[in-house]
Write an enzyme that holds these catalytic residues in place. Structure first.
Site, PDB file in Angstrom:
ATOM      1  CB  SER A 127      28.515  50.121  30.658  1.00  0.00           C
ATOM      2  OG  SER A 127      29.544  49.313  30.537  1.00  0.00           O
ATOM      3  CE1 TYR A 151      30.253  54.166  34.291  1.00  0.00           C
ATOM      4  CE2 TYR A 151      31.217  51.745  34.265  1.00  0.00           C
ATOM      5  CZ  TYR A 151      30.500  52.981  33.545  1.00  0.00           C
ATOM      6  OH  TYR A 151      30.192  52.766  32.242  1.00  0.00           O
ATOM      7  CE  LYS A 155      26.589  54.378  32.796  1.00  0.00           C
ATOM      8  NZ  LYS A 155      26.105  55.331  31.991  1.00  0.00           N
ATOM      9  CG  PHE A 180      30.457  44.779  24.529  1.00  0.00           C
ATOM     10  CD1 PHE A 180      29.066  44.922  24.380  1.00  0.00           C
ATOM     11  CD2 PHE A 180      30.819  43.804  25.255  1.00  0.00           C
ATOM     12  CE1 PHE A 180      28.162  44.034  24.976  1.00  0.00           C
ATOM     13  CE2 PHE A 180      30.285  42.877  25.800  1.00  0.00           C
ATOM     14  CZ  PHE A 180      28.722  42.954  25.919  1.00  0.00           C
ATOM     15  CG  PHE A 220      46.659  47.447  33.552  1.00  0.00           C
ATOM     16  CD1 PHE A 220      48.103  47.907  34.136  1.00  0.00           C
ATOM     17  CD2 PHE A 220      45.884  48.383  33.464  1.00  0.00           C
ATOM     18  CE1 PHE A 220      48.082  49.360  34.680  1.00  0.00           C
ATOM     19  CE2 PHE A 220      46.247  49.768  33.489  1.00  0.00           C
ATOM     20  CZ  PHE A 220      47.120  50.222  34.114  1.00  0.00           C
TER      21      PHE A 220
HETATM   22  C1  UD1 Z   1      36.571  50.203  31.384  1.00  0.00           C
HETATM   23  C2  UD1 Z   1      35.707  49.928  32.641  1.00  0.00           C
HETATM   24  C3  UD1 Z   1      34.294  49.591  32.338  1.00  0.00           C
HETATM   25  C4  UD1 Z   1      33.704  50.833  31.668  1.00  0.00           C
HETATM   26  C5  UD1 Z   1      34.535  50.861  30.293  1.00  0.00           C
HETATM   27  C6  UD1 Z   1      34.142  52.138  29.488  1.00  0.00           C
HETATM   28  C7  UD1 Z   1      37.320  49.090  34.288  1.00  0.00           C
HETATM   29  C8  UD1 Z   1      37.619  47.938  35.224  1.00  0.00           C
HETATM   30  N1  UD1 Z   1      36.092  48.889  33.599  1.00  0.00           N
HETATM   31  O1  UD1 Z   1      36.231  48.906  30.660  1.00  0.00           O
HETATM   32  O2  UD1 Z   1      33.576  49.568  33.537  1.00  0.00           O
HETATM   33  O3  UD1 Z   1      32.330  50.503  31.072  1.00  0.00           O
HETATM   34  O4  UD1 Z   1      35.959  51.013  30.762  1.00  0.00           O
HETATM   35  O5  UD1 Z   1      34.751  53.380  29.758  1.00  0.00           O
HETATM   36  O6  UD1 Z   1      38.064  50.035  34.617  1.00  0.00           O
HETATM   37  N2  UD1 Z   1      44.527  48.068  29.879  1.00  0.00           N
HETATM   38  C9  UD1 Z   1      45.897  48.086  29.798  1.00  0.00           C
HETATM   39  N3  UD1 Z   1      46.539  49.389  30.165  1.00  0.00           N
HETATM   40  C10 UD1 Z   1      45.795  50.366  30.308  1.00  0.00           C
HETATM   41  C11 UD1 Z   1      44.513  50.570  30.216  1.00  0.00           C
HETATM   42  C12 UD1 Z   1      44.047  49.395  30.044  1.00  0.00           C
HETATM   43  O7  UD1 Z   1      46.517  46.972  29.616  1.00  0.00           O
HETATM   44  O8  UD1 Z   1      46.790  51.676  30.620  1.00  0.00           O
HETATM   45  C13 UD1 Z   1      43.760  46.909  29.401  1.00  0.00           C
HETATM   46  C14 UD1 Z   1      42.654  46.611  30.697  1.00  0.00           C
HETATM   47  O9  UD1 Z   1      43.262  45.575  31.635  1.00  0.00           O
HETATM   48  C15 UD1 Z   1      41.937  45.916  29.741  1.00  0.00           C
HETATM   49  C16 UD1 Z   1      41.855  46.585  28.447  1.00  0.00           C
HETATM   50  O10 UD1 Z   1      43.348  47.124  28.324  1.00  0.00           O
HETATM   51  O11 UD1 Z   1      42.119  44.410  29.550  1.00  0.00           O
HETATM   52  C17 UD1 Z   1      40.736  47.523  28.150  1.00  0.00           C
HETATM   53  O12 UD1 Z   1      40.734  48.416  29.458  1.00  0.00           O
HETATM   54  P1  UD1 Z   1      39.833  49.757  29.335  1.00  0.00           P
HETATM   55  O13 UD1 Z   1      40.049  50.370  28.036  1.00  0.00           O
HETATM   56  O14 UD1 Z   1      40.129  50.501  30.507  1.00  0.00           O
HETATM   57  O15 UD1 Z   1      38.449  49.277  29.254  1.00  0.00           O
HETATM   58  P2  UD1 Z   1      37.504  48.078  30.285  1.00  0.00           P
HETATM   59  O16 UD1 Z   1      38.569  47.913  31.480  1.00  0.00           O
HETATM   60  O17 UD1 Z   1      37.350  46.992  29.454  1.00  0.00           O
END
Ligand code: UD1
Length: 341
Positions: A127, A151, A155, A180, A220
């Site tokens: 990842s 987590y 990895k 990604f 967020f």
């Molecule tokens: C997350 C994990 C990462 C993992 C990847 C794959 C975290 C901190 N990181 O990545 O380690 O490899 O998933 O599953 O959890 N967001 C919102 N509202 C929400 C959910 C997300 O605004 O309800 C935003 C987050 O702040 C971020 C973006 O959406 O900016 C993507 O979030 P997400 O889909 O959870 O992925 P990552 O955080 O990039």
């Protein structure tokens, strides 16, 4: 006879899409999964899409006896694609031992079973989380690695173990694929992402808001140093990701060595851009509120996919609109996932 590949975590989101891509290219996948975060119905959906019902073993990679049995029953297995693992960041903070046990110990069991069976080609689902908080974007494979939660460390540790092991066993081929942000679904709407409980990730959450299962999305953080203040990620269509595995099997696996590739598009989109794309694809409103930053999140993260393009002859081609459209098709056709309660 067609090439046989063992797929751990075979009924999961990314693996199931990869199985379809493999079967379409004449490769025979053998699946193992403990069904802890996936449904057995995936098997009949794969059959529907490809005409092939894959061989399936229900069980865990922590079960050494089962792993030995699978290799004994399929001596033609040439390579392993290792998707099985726990992947929820928040849960990993609560239950670190479960994460190290499943992700790290499980991988060591698998490699031992491969060694005993004389199978020397492994493709591992890593990842972009192993880049921690990158000093700059786009991220190259040579960037320093780190982690911010159990987590991510799991990895990171598996990568470390596999690199050390490959150095000691130079005739092995180990490919670390750093994903990604995988999103989207099979365009048929028959295979998809089916998170249990409240989704942790952005796109499944948006999809559940659009279908009316959840009231609103919390964005967020809106004060990041990004064009619109929300987090930017490299979202990649899961079918492109599946094709990336096929490319790794074709171009990296036959070569001994430790190979590392970013699988991303090279293009970042913000949370607000994802919401807009989804509203356009679904024709529905996605109500949201601006909320505080999520602990551990970074501002932006996207890949340089050049190495994969050069060496694996692969690049992602599906657009943001296709990611949103295919997510919506899945959500509309399976509003409660694979197994409606
Ligand atoms: C997350 C994990 C990462 C993992 C990847 C794959 C975290 C901190 N990181 O990545 O380690 O490899 O998933 O599953 O959890 N967001 C919102 N509202 C929400 C959910 C997300 O605004 O309800 C935003 C987050 O702040 C971020 C973006 O959406 O900016 C993507 O979030 P997400 O889909 O959870 O992925 P990552 O955080 O990039």
């Amino acid at each position: 006879m067609s090439k046989k590949v063992l797929i751990t975590g075979g009924t999961g989101y990314i693996a199931s899409h990869t199985c379809v891509a493999l079967i379409e290219q004449g490769v025979t996948p053998i699946l193992v999964d403990d069904l802890s975060n996936s449904s057995k119905l995936v098997l009949s959906r794969i059959q529907e899409l490809t005409g092939v019902l894959p061989v399936f073993y229900q069980g865990s990679i922590l079960d050494k006896v089962l792993l030995a049995k699978i290799f004994a029953e399929h001596p033609e297995i040439e390579a392993v694609m290792h998707f099985a693992g726990l992947k929820a960041v928040g849960e990993s903070v609560e239950k670190p031992l479960a994460y190290y046990q499943c992700n790290v110990a499980g991988t060591l069991n698998l490699v031992e079973a491969m060694q005993a069976a004389g199978v020397k080609q492994l493709i591992f689902s890593s990842s972009a989380t192993v880049y921690g908080d990158p000093a700059s974007v786009p991220i190259e494979e040579s960037f320093p690695t780190s982690a911010t939660n159990p987590y991510g460390w799991s990895k990171w540790m598996v990568e470390r173990c596999l690199m050390d092991f490959q150095a000691a066993q130079p005739d092995w081929s180990i490919t670390l694929l750093r994903y990604f942000n995988p999103v989207g679904n099979h365009p048929s709407g028959r295979l998809g992402e089916d998170p249990q409980g409240i989704p942790n990730n952005l796109v499944p959450y948006i999809a559940q808001v659009a279908i009316g299962r959840r009231e609103q999305l919390s964005v967020f953080g809106s004060d990041y140093n990004t064009p619109d203040g929300t987090g930017v990620r490299d979202y990649i269509h899961v079918v492109d990701l599946a094709q990336g595995h096929l490319a790794a099997l074709t171009y990296a696996s036959p070569k001994a060595g430790c190979h590392i590739y970013n699988l991303g598009t090279g293009q970042g989109y913000s949370v607000l851009e994802m919401i807009q794309a989804f509203e356009k694809a679904s024709g529905r409103a996605v109500p949201y509120v601006l909320a505080p930053r999520r602990p551990g999140d970074i501002a932006e993260c996207w890949a340089t996919p050049e190495k994969a393009k050069r060496e694996l002859h692969w690049q992602a081609t599906r657009t943001l609109d296709e990611m949103a459209r295919d997510t919506w098709t899945w959500q509309e056709n399976n509003p409660m996932g694979y197994e409606p309660q």
